[in-house]
Design an enzyme around this catalytic site. Structure first.
Site, PDB file in Angstrom:
ATOM      1  N   LYS A 176       0.846  -1.190   0.000  1.00 46.28           N
ATOM      2  CA  LYS A 176       0.000   0.000   0.000  1.00 46.28           C
ATOM      3  C   LYS A 176       0.885   1.245   0.000  1.00 46.28           C
ATOM      4  O   LYS A 176       1.616   1.486   0.964  1.00 46.28           O
ATOM      5  CB  LYS A 176      -0.924  -0.021   1.222  1.00 46.28           C
ATOM      6  CG  LYS A 176      -1.869  -1.218   1.214  1.00 46.28           C
ATOM      7  CD  LYS A 176      -2.797  -1.239   2.406  1.00 46.28           C
ATOM      8  CE  LYS A 176      -2.065  -1.425   3.715  1.00 46.28           C
ATOM      9  NZ  LYS A 176      -2.991  -1.692   4.846  1.00 46.28           N
ATOM     10  N   THR A 210      -9.134   9.631   7.884  1.00 46.40           N
ATOM     11  CA  THR A 210      -8.818   8.370   7.220  1.00 46.40           C
ATOM     12  C   THR A 210      -8.634   7.217   8.210  1.00 46.40           C
ATOM     13  O   THR A 210      -8.030   6.198   7.878  1.00 46.40           O
ATOM     14  CB  THR A 210      -7.542   8.514   6.383  1.00 46.40           C
ATOM     15  OG1 THR A 210      -6.462   8.968   7.234  1.00 46.40           O
ATOM     16  CG2 THR A 210      -7.736   9.504   5.245  1.00 46.40           C
ATOM     17  N   GLY A 212      -9.027   3.919   9.986  1.00 46.86           N
ATOM     18  CA  GLY A 212      -9.622   2.648   9.579  1.00 46.86           C
ATOM     19  C   GLY A 212      -9.370   2.249   8.147  1.00 46.86           C
ATOM     20  O   GLY A 212      -9.894   1.226   7.684  1.00 46.86           O
ATOM     21  N   THR A 213      -8.537   3.008   7.437  1.00 47.67           N
ATOM     22  CA  THR A 213      -8.319   2.731   6.014  1.00 47.67           C
ATOM     23  C   THR A 213      -7.779   1.320   5.781  1.00 47.67           C
ATOM     24  O   THR A 213      -8.285   0.581   4.927  1.00 47.67           O
ATOM     25  CB  THR A 213      -7.330   3.759   5.429  1.00 47.67           C
ATOM     26  OG1 THR A 213      -7.817   5.071   5.671  1.00 47.67           O
ATOM     27  CG2 THR A 213      -7.170   3.565   3.936  1.00 47.67           C
ATOM     28  N   GLY A 214      -6.731   0.946   6.518  1.00 48.76           N
ATOM     29  CA  GLY A 214      -6.116  -0.356   6.291  1.00 48.76           C
ATOM     30  C   GLY A 214      -7.036  -1.506   6.638  1.00 48.76           C
ATOM     31  O   GLY A 214      -7.119  -2.499   5.902  1.00 48.76           O
ATOM     32  N   CYS A 215      -7.730  -1.387   7.776  1.00 49.64           N
ATOM     33  CA  CYS A 215      -8.683  -2.427   8.170  1.00 49.64           C
ATOM     34  C   CYS A 215      -9.769  -2.580   7.107  1.00 49.64           C
ATOM     35  O   CYS A 215     -10.143  -3.694   6.728  1.00 49.64           O
ATOM     36  CB  CYS A 215      -9.342  -2.062   9.498  1.00 49.64           C
ATOM     37  SG  CYS A 215      -8.213  -1.761  10.860  1.00 49.64           S
TER      38      CYS A 215
END
Length: 267
Positions: A176, A210, A212-215
């Site tokens: 990412k 932003t 919580g983006t990865g989850c």
């Protein structure tokens, strides 16, 4: 009586603020048309300003939750998030090995606010036991550095990072690149299995909310796999979903707000 939707399990920590972790995963799964189930690995006290406390659950509690779901209901895909200790990493790796469902491993190391969520002693277990069980691993650039020692500063570095992560055993690596400073107007991610390389690009939205983006991205990939999609399709659709969620992220509390998991409905 209608058939149940595809079944997807998240194994992660709880976020009391509702923006990341188990809460984000279940919202994502609902938004994408799968039935979300959960194994809580830790309880956190957190809000828009940061993490105030973390209480890890014992390995036997994690195992009992997982087996309760898998043995009775079954799972079509699994997503792992916060696994803060070597004991939990080893436990979950063993559970994944016995399940046979595709697994998306988000090797969570640090929260959005910079709070450590992985004990340094657990890194070897992540490398040696968890990542080899992954269908897709989804590290961000900080997590790439944690896992491989590589500092990523360019797209060429992202290619090298994908190879380094793949050497740890997952079938696919999604690097990412959202934190890559060299591409201010674009968020570029790289999906690779060592032979196929797929660049996923989207506009970089000027929105600080932003959390919580990865989850959310990892849960969206797992939802796609639960629906029977192959990895490139699941990742491509997940990227589209999370890009919309970031664009619609909203202020909450006094700090960094969450992405909007319901952005498609609101439109």
């Amino acid at each position: 009586m209608s058939d149940a939707p595809p079944l997807c399990l998240t194994v992660a920590g709880s976020d009391s603020g509702g923006g990341a972790g188990i809460q984000a995963d279940l919202k994502t799964m609902l938004a994408l048309g799968v039935h979300g189930m959960s194994v809580v690995t830790a309880v956190t006290a957190q809000n828009s300003l940061g993490v105030r406390g973390v209480w890890e659950l014992p390995a036997e509690a994690v195992t009992a939750q997982y087996r309760a779901v898998a043995d009775d209901i079954g799972v079509r895909a699994v997503k792992t998030g916060m696994l803060s200790s070597a004991a939990l990493v080893e436990t979950v790796a063993g559970l994944l090995a016995a399940t046979g469902a595709p697994a998306v491993v988000d090797p969570v190391g640090v929260s959005k606010h910079g709070d450590a969520l992985l004990d340094p002693s657990a890194l070897d277990a992540v490398r040696g036991e968890l990542l080899p069980r992954a269908t897709v691993a989804t590290p961000n650039l900080d997590e790439v550095a944690q896992l491989t020692g590589l500092a990523v500063e360019s797209e060429d570095d992202m290619r090298r990072a994908a190879d380094a992560v793949l050497a740890l055993g997952p079938e696919w690596a999604l690097i990412k690149g959202g934190h890559l400073a060299a591409h201010g107007g674009e968020a570029a991610d790289l999906l690779s299995d060592g032979e196929t390389q797929l660049w996923l690009r989207s506009p970089r939205h000027d929105n600080r909310h932003t959390h919580g983006t990865g989850c959310t991205l990892a849960a969206a990939i797992a939802a796609g796999l639960a629906k029977g999609q192959d990895v490139p399709q699941a990742v491509t659709e997940a990227k589209e979903y999370v890009t919309g969620a970031i664009a619609s992220g909203f202020a909450l509390g006094s700090g960094i707000g969450p992405v909007d998991h319901a952005w498609q409905w609101r439109r």
